[in-house]
Design a protein around this motif. Structure first.
Motif, PDB file in Angstrom:
ATOM      1  N   ARG A 172     -12.666  -1.572 -15.037  1.00 33.23           N
ATOM      2  CA  ARG A 172     -12.780  -2.698 -14.105  1.00 33.23           C
ATOM      3  C   ARG A 172     -11.821  -3.841 -14.440  1.00 33.23           C
ATOM      4  NH1 ARG A 172     -16.099  -7.197 -14.253  1.00 33.23           N
ATOM      5  NH2 ARG A 172     -17.217  -6.337 -16.052  1.00 33.23           N
ATOM      6  N   LEU A 173     -11.633  -4.114 -15.723  1.00 33.96           N
ATOM      7  CA  LEU A 173     -10.857  -5.289 -16.132  1.00 33.96           C
ATOM      8  C   LEU A 173      -9.399  -4.978 -16.460  1.00 33.96           C
ATOM      9  CD1 LEU A 173     -13.522  -6.969 -18.442  1.00 33.96           C
ATOM     10  CD2 LEU A 173     -12.987  -7.528 -16.054  1.00 33.96           C
ATOM     11  N   ILE A 174      -9.113  -3.765 -16.893  1.00 31.43           N
ATOM     12  CA  ILE A 174      -7.762  -3.434 -17.345  1.00 31.43           C
ATOM     13  C   ILE A 174      -7.049  -2.473 -16.400  1.00 31.43           C
ATOM     14  CG2 ILE A 174      -6.381  -2.504 -19.231  1.00 31.43           C
ATOM     15  CD1 ILE A 174      -7.839  -5.103 -19.926  1.00 31.43           C
ATOM     16  N   VAL A 175      -7.678  -1.345 -16.123  1.00 36.93           N
ATOM     17  CA  VAL A 175      -7.008  -0.272 -15.386  1.00 36.93           C
ATOM     18  C   VAL A 175      -6.922  -0.566 -13.891  1.00 36.93           C
ATOM     19  CG1 VAL A 175      -7.056   2.176 -14.785  1.00 36.93           C
ATOM     20  CG2 VAL A 175      -7.693   1.446 -17.097  1.00 36.93           C
ATOM     21  N   LEU A 176      -8.060  -0.887 -13.278  1.00 39.54           N
ATOM     22  CA  LEU A 176      -8.096  -1.047 -11.827  1.00 39.54           C
ATOM     23  C   LEU A 176      -7.189  -2.162 -11.310  1.00 39.54           C
ATOM     24  CD1 LEU A 176      -9.243  -0.034  -9.185  1.00 39.54           C
ATOM     25  CD2 LEU A 176     -11.206  -1.552  -9.497  1.00 39.54           C
ATOM     26  N   PRO A 177      -7.181  -3.362 -11.927  1.00 39.73           N
ATOM     27  CA  PRO A 177      -6.287  -4.413 -11.404  1.00 39.73           C
ATOM     28  C   PRO A 177      -4.815  -4.002 -11.386  1.00 39.73           C
ATOM     29  CG  PRO A 177      -7.907  -5.356 -12.898  1.00 39.73           C
ATOM     30  CD  PRO A 177      -8.032  -3.871 -13.025  1.00 39.73           C
ATOM     31  N   GLN A 178      -4.383  -3.257 -12.412  1.00 39.95           N
ATOM     32  CA  GLN A 178      -2.992  -2.824 -12.450  1.00 39.95           C
ATOM     33  C   GLN A 178      -2.738  -1.686 -11.459  1.00 39.95           C
ATOM     34  OE1 GLN A 178      -1.164  -2.731 -16.539  1.00 39.95           O
ATOM     35  NE2 GLN A 178      -3.290  -3.000 -17.173  1.00 39.95           N
ATOM     36  N   ALA A 179      -3.685  -0.767 -11.364  1.00 40.38           N
ATOM     37  CA  ALA A 179      -3.527   0.349 -10.435  1.00 40.38           C
ATOM     38  C   ALA A 179      -3.560  -0.127  -8.991  1.00 40.38           C
ATOM     39  CB  ALA A 179      -4.632   1.381 -10.673  1.00 40.38           C
ATOM     40  N   ALA A 180      -4.310  -1.189  -8.727  1.00 41.38           N
ATOM     41  CA  ALA A 180      -4.440  -1.689  -7.358  1.00 41.38           C
ATOM     42  C   ALA A 180      -3.094  -2.143  -6.802  1.00 41.38           C
ATOM     43  CB  ALA A 180      -5.439  -2.842  -7.315  1.00 41.38           C
ATOM     44  N   ARG A 181      -2.230  -2.668  -7.651  1.00 40.69           N
ATOM     45  CA  ARG A 181      -0.906  -3.097  -7.204  1.00 40.69           C
ATOM     46  C   ARG A 181      -0.098  -1.908  -6.696  1.00 40.69           C
ATOM     47  NH1 ARG A 181       2.071  -6.077 -11.840  1.00 40.69           N
ATOM     48  NH2 ARG A 181       3.523  -6.493 -10.137  1.00 40.69           N
ATOM     49  N   VAL A 182      -0.281  -0.767  -7.330  1.00 43.88           N
ATOM     50  CA  VAL A 182       0.426   0.449  -6.907  1.00 43.88           C
ATOM     51  C   VAL A 182      -0.201   1.023  -5.645  1.00 43.88           C
ATOM     52  CG1 VAL A 182       1.126   2.781  -7.614  1.00 43.88           C
ATOM     53  CG2 VAL A 182       1.045   0.920  -9.308  1.00 43.88           C
ATOM     54  N   MET A 183      -1.510   0.944  -5.560  1.00 39.12           N
ATOM     55  CA  MET A 183      -2.225   1.539  -4.432  1.00 39.12           C
ATOM     56  C   MET A 183      -1.999   0.807  -3.117  1.00 39.12           C
ATOM     57  SD  MET A 183      -6.004   2.379  -5.962  1.00 39.12           S
ATOM     58  CE  MET A 183      -6.248   2.962  -7.623  1.00 39.12           C
ATOM     59  N   ALA A 184      -1.894  -0.518  -3.155  1.00 37.80           N
ATOM     60  CA  ALA A 184      -1.902  -1.331  -1.936  1.00 37.80           C
ATOM     61  C   ALA A 184      -0.889  -0.872  -0.885  1.00 37.80           C
ATOM     62  CB  ALA A 184      -1.697  -2.801  -2.283  1.00 37.80           C
ATOM     63  N   PRO A 185       0.401  -0.750  -1.204  1.00 39.62           N
ATOM     64  CA  PRO A 185       1.344  -0.321  -0.163  1.00 39.62           C
ATOM     65  C   PRO A 185       1.129   1.116   0.279  1.00 39.62           C
ATOM     66  CG  PRO A 185       2.444  -0.454  -2.299  1.00 39.62           C
ATOM     67  CD  PRO A 185       1.091  -1.061  -2.475  1.00 39.62           C
ATOM     68  N   LEU A 186       0.677   1.961  -0.647  1.00 37.55           N
ATOM     69  CA  LEU A 186       0.463   3.370  -0.305  1.00 37.55           C
ATOM     70  C   LEU A 186      -0.741   3.538   0.616  1.00 37.55           C
ATOM     71  CD1 LEU A 186       1.165   4.923  -3.817  1.00 37.55           C
ATOM     72  CD2 LEU A 186       2.695   4.811  -1.851  1.00 37.55           C
ATOM     73  N   PHE A 187      -1.781   2.769   0.357  1.00 36.77           N
ATOM     74  CA  PHE A 187      -2.927   2.814   1.255  1.00 36.77           C
ATOM     75  C   PHE A 187      -2.581   2.209   2.606  1.00 36.77           C
ATOM     76  CE2 PHE A 187      -5.983   3.712  -2.249  1.00 36.77           C
ATOM     77  CZ  PHE A 187      -6.683   4.722  -1.609  1.00 36.77           C
ATOM     78  N   GLY A 188      -1.684   1.221   2.621  1.00 37.88           N
ATOM     79  CA  GLY A 188      -1.218   0.692   3.900  1.00 37.88           C
ATOM     80  C   GLY A 188      -0.581   1.779   4.749  1.00 37.88           C
ATOM     81  N   SER A 189       0.262   2.603   4.120  1.00 40.29           N
ATOM     82  CA  SER A 189       0.886   3.724   4.838  1.00 40.29           C
ATOM     83  C   SER A 189      -0.162   4.745   5.275  1.00 40.29           C
ATOM     84  CB  SER A 189       1.930   4.396   3.940  1.00 40.29           C
ATOM     85  OG  SER A 189       2.970   3.496   3.605  1.00 40.29           O
TER      86      SER A 189
END
Length: 219
Positions: free
Chosen positions: A130-147
């Motif tokens: 919740r505090l380490i992995v997800l915040p960093q992974a979310a930056r990668v996910m955001a544009p891909l989920f947009g597509s």
């Protein structure tokens, strides 16, 4: 464009159905993306194997075939779902299988050192995620989920084939009556494009917000 104005209420009703299908299918896709993506990273076969089967099944078969199976075949097993539910489930489950790879890839992009640092700080696995992995992974996910959401929007037109009165369905009915394809289909094209722009813009804003949050923390 007179025909478009004359049938504006019908087309607006179709836009409403298109948006409902897109939003609900996106919710299903996100839930399945995270559930299957996390399960495939699990060490436990009881979680990993069903997730792999789900992803391979829905990625390896046609979305149209999945939609028709839910709408036409499932009732023979005593389960009859409304057209809206069939459309949302088919589109959501299919795109969720693709979204699973987005989640896996984003999680794996987080450097191993970050996870090891969390262990050194005595974080529990849940806290580390919740505090380490997800915040960093979310930056990668955001544009891909947009597509992915734009793909869901485009796929929503398939629900017209199971008599759900979305934008494409209404446009086809108008064309059958007036045989005027240019104005009607041009309007439909513009509407889909505008919705896609909103989705893309929203994904970009989320990505920028996540980036600012990370930069601010780092500073």
């Amino acid at each position: 464009m007179q025909i478009v104005w004359e049938y504006r209420q019908l087309l607006l009703g179709g836009v409403r159905i298109t948006l409902i299908v897109t939003v609900l299918a996106a919710v299903v896709a996100v839930l399945m993306s995270f559930a299957s993506g996390l399960a495939r990273e699990s060490r436990h076969r009881i979680l990993r194997v069903p997730a792999i089967i789900y992803v391979e099944l829905f990625r390896g078969t046609s979305l149209l075939a999945q939609l028709f199976w839910l709408f036409f075949v499932l009732p023979s097993f005593g389960i009859e779902l409304p057209a809206l539910a069939c459309g949302v489930l088919a589109i959501g489950l299919c795109n969720g299988a693709y979204g699973s790879e987005i989640v896996r890839g984003a999680l794996r992009s987080v450097p191993r050192g970050q996870r090891e640092a969390a262990i050194a700080l005595n974080y529990s696995p849940a806290q580390s995620f919740r505090l380490i992995v997800l915040p960093q992974a979310a930056r990668v996910m955001a544009p891909l989920f947009g597509s992915l959401f734009i793909e869901i929007l485009k796929a929503s037109s398939l629900v017209s084939l199971i008599t759900l009165p979305d934008l494409t369905f209404q446009a086809k009915n108008i064309i059958l009556v007036h045989l005027n394809t240019t104005a009607v289909l041009s309007t439909v094209l513009v509407v889909y494009f505008v919705i896609a722009l909103f989705i893309s813009g929203g994904a970009q804003r989320i990505e920028r917000a996540l980036s600012r949050g990370v930069d601010h923390t780092a500073g």
